[in-house]
Motif scaffolding. Structure first.
Motif, PDB file in Angstrom:
ATOM      1  N   SER A  84       0.859  -1.177   0.000  1.00 24.47           N
ATOM      2  CA  SER A  84       0.000   0.000   0.000  1.00 24.47           C
ATOM      3  C   SER A  84       0.897   1.229   0.000  1.00 24.47           C
ATOM      4  N   LEU A  85       0.710   2.085  -0.985  1.00 24.09           N
ATOM      5  CA  LEU A  85       1.493   3.314  -1.089  1.00 24.09           C
ATOM      6  C   LEU A  85       0.659   4.434  -0.483  1.00 24.09           C
ATOM      7  N   CYS A  86       1.066   4.881   0.689  1.00 18.67           N
ATOM      8  CA  CYS A  86       0.241   5.773   1.500  1.00 18.67           C
ATOM      9  C   CYS A  86       0.776   7.203   1.499  1.00 18.67           C
ATOM     10  N   VAL A  94      -2.725   4.081  -2.932  1.00 20.24           N
ATOM     11  CA  VAL A  94      -2.591   3.208  -4.096  1.00 20.24           C
ATOM     12  C   VAL A  94      -2.206   1.820  -3.604  1.00 20.24           C
ATOM     13  N   SER A  95      -3.057   0.832  -3.892  1.00 21.76           N
ATOM     14  CA  SER A  95      -2.825  -0.536  -3.422  1.00 21.76           C
ATOM     15  C   SER A  95      -2.349  -1.416  -4.563  1.00 21.76           C
ATOM     16  N   ILE A  96      -1.413  -2.315  -4.246  1.00 22.47           N
ATOM     17  CA  ILE A  96      -0.819  -3.218  -5.234  1.00 22.47           C
ATOM     18  C   ILE A  96      -1.029  -4.648  -4.771  1.00 22.47           C
ATOM     19  N   TYR A 128       2.658  -4.667   2.806  1.00 22.72           N
ATOM     20  CA  TYR A 128       3.767  -3.788   3.176  1.00 22.72           C
ATOM     21  C   TYR A 128       3.355  -2.333   2.937  1.00 22.72           C
ATOM     22  N   GLN A 129       3.554  -1.510   3.946  1.00 19.66           N
ATOM     23  CA  GLN A 129       3.156  -0.108   3.873  1.00 19.66           C
ATOM     24  C   GLN A 129       4.355   0.754   3.466  1.00 19.66           C
ATOM     25  N   VAL A 130       4.162   1.565   2.427  1.00 24.10           N
ATOM     26  CA  VAL A 130       5.214   2.478   1.973  1.00 24.10           C
ATOM     27  C   VAL A 130       4.719   3.898   2.191  1.00 24.10           C
ATOM     28  N   TRP A 184      12.133  -1.765   0.952  1.00 24.10           N
ATOM     29  CA  TRP A 184      11.110  -2.180  -0.011  1.00 24.10           C
ATOM     30  C   TRP A 184      11.634  -3.308  -0.900  1.00 24.10           C
ATOM     31  N   PHE A 185      12.885  -3.181  -1.356  1.00 26.58           N
ATOM     32  CA  PHE A 185      13.492  -4.275  -2.109  1.00 26.58           C
ATOM     33  C   PHE A 185      13.475  -5.565  -1.283  1.00 26.58           C
TER      34      PHE A 185
END
Length: 409
Positions: free
Chosen positions: A10-12, A27-29, A43-45, A353-354
């Motif tokens: 999740s890109l927060c 934006v969710s992936i 995973y929260q970004v 993130w990687f």
């Protein structure tokens, strides 16, 4: 791509920017696609003070020639056929011979890497297909369901004109270089293409410099489209087409045409046209996202709606017009490029993130700025072809020996 855990994310706290405007929603992936929702365990970004753009689409490139030295500057050519004729002697120069001895598979990967570094995640490659393009770890997505011919004046390269057009389903794009010049030869090509029965709603005409106002209206009336390559046009022909009418009706996309004649990448193409052709920054974004996707018949690209491929470009929010945070920046200013929801090149602070995605990354320098690059893209032979990209200090720089292959294709 790398063997990895397909970690949802999740890109927060970022703003998502598309041709529909700016949205502050997360934006969710999930499984490499944009999702309407994602599991709480994702995973929260945290991307506060950032902007998320769809991965850019390069509507025209010749991936395998981006490391071939360009022809030394000449007076503008009347058309592309004159440039091709002038280039024949250039093939014998040691630099060009050495570049073309590199295996074509490696050169194709290099063209893909060049695009990826600048935020381009999908390319229309206008040349014969090669097995390398079907490899799972190829760095970018490609236009696949299409037909093509090369040019009216060069019928011996690529599929035959009328046969390839007839074999292309009407809901798939059909590509051809057309009117790439300023003389009578180029100016006559649209009418000739129409006489051959190859001007239709799926015809995608590359360059179009020689198109008159009446020609452009004919293109629009048929529902066809043009790919604009201004850097290449200005370098070879001294002129490019007026993009405004085609852009206004959604029948224009942007291409880079490779470094053999064009700009370094699509970001430089965008920077070169800002404030020059009365196109807004939103229109410029459309040329490399939604309009390109529509023209190339790729409905799951060019946007960030649920179901779209999770190919993204993340940049710092510079304030003001959100488009200026991407349109006009250098590639080293991009914070992260994602393919299928997985980071491929980022600034160093995205190292976690990687790791969460199960992707090994190595420290590199891109135009002097520290980055992390997916290890699968850090092959020494591949990196050696890309100016401005190098392993960071302390990383091994030994390149393997390569089996050379001849030919220019």
């Amino acid at each position: 791509m790398d063997r990895r855990i397909h970690t949802d994310a999740s890109l927060c706290h970022a703003a998502a920017v598309t041709s529909d405007g700016v949205s502050r929603a997360t934006v969710s992936i999930s499984a490499g696609r944009i999702a309407s929702s994602v599991a709480s365990s994702a995973y929260q970004v945290d991307l506060r003070d950032h902007l998320i753009f769809p991965g850019l689409i390069n509507a025209h490139d010749h991936l395998h020639v981006n490391a071939v030295p360009p022809l030394p500057a000449h007076a503008p050519f009347p058309n592309s056929y004159a440039w091709i004729a002038a280039f024949q002697a250039h093939f014998a120069t040691p630099e060009v011979v050495a570049a073309l001895q590199m295996p074509k598979a490696l050169r194709l990967r290099h063209g893909a890497l060049k695009n990826l570094l600048a935020g381009i995640t999908c390319v229309a490659h206008h040349d014969p297909w090669h097995p390398m393009l079907d490899e799972d770890d190829f760095p970018i997505a490609l236009l696949r369901d299409y037909g093509w011919s090369y040019a009216l004046g060069w019928p011996d390269y690529g599929p035959p004109l009328q046969e390839s057009f007839a074999a292309t389903p009407p809901d798939h794009p059909w590509l051809i270089h057309l009117a790439e010049g300023t003389d009578a030869v180029a100016q006559a090509e649209l009418a000739l293409l129409d006489q051959f029965g190859c001007l239709a709603s799926n015809s995608v005409l590359i360059h179009g410099v020689g198109l008159s106002e009446q020609d452009i209206e004919r293109v629009i009336a048929r529902g066809a489209a043009v790919v604009w390559c201004p850097g290449s046009n200005l370098a070879l022909l001294g002129r490019t087409l007026d993009p405004r009418r085609l852009c206004a009706v959604g029948r224009l996309a942007l291409g880079s045409d490779s470094r053999l004649s064009g700009a370094r990448d699509l970001l430089q193409e965008l920077a070169g046209v800002i404030d020059r052709y009365e196109l807004s920054t939103m229109q410029l974004l459309q040329l490399v996202t939604t309009q390109a996707a529509q023209i190339l018949r790729m409905p799951s690209r060019g946007h960030l709606s649920p179901g779209a491929h999770a190919d993204m470009v993340i940049v710092e929010d510079l304030g003001g017009d959100p488009m200026h945070s991407l349109v006009g920046i250098e590639r080293s200013q991009i914070r992260a490029v994602l393919r299928e929801g997985v980071p491929r090149i980022t600034d160093p602070d995205f190292a976690e993130w990687f790791a969460e995605a199960g992707v090994d990354a190595v420290p590199v320098l891109l135009d002097g700025k520290p980055k992390l690059l997916a290890k699968s893209l850090a092959e020494p032979a591949l990196m050696a072809l890309e100016p401005g990209l190098e392993l960071a200090a302390g990383q091994s720089r030994r390149a393997p020996k390569l089996a050379m292959s001849g030919g220019i294709g």
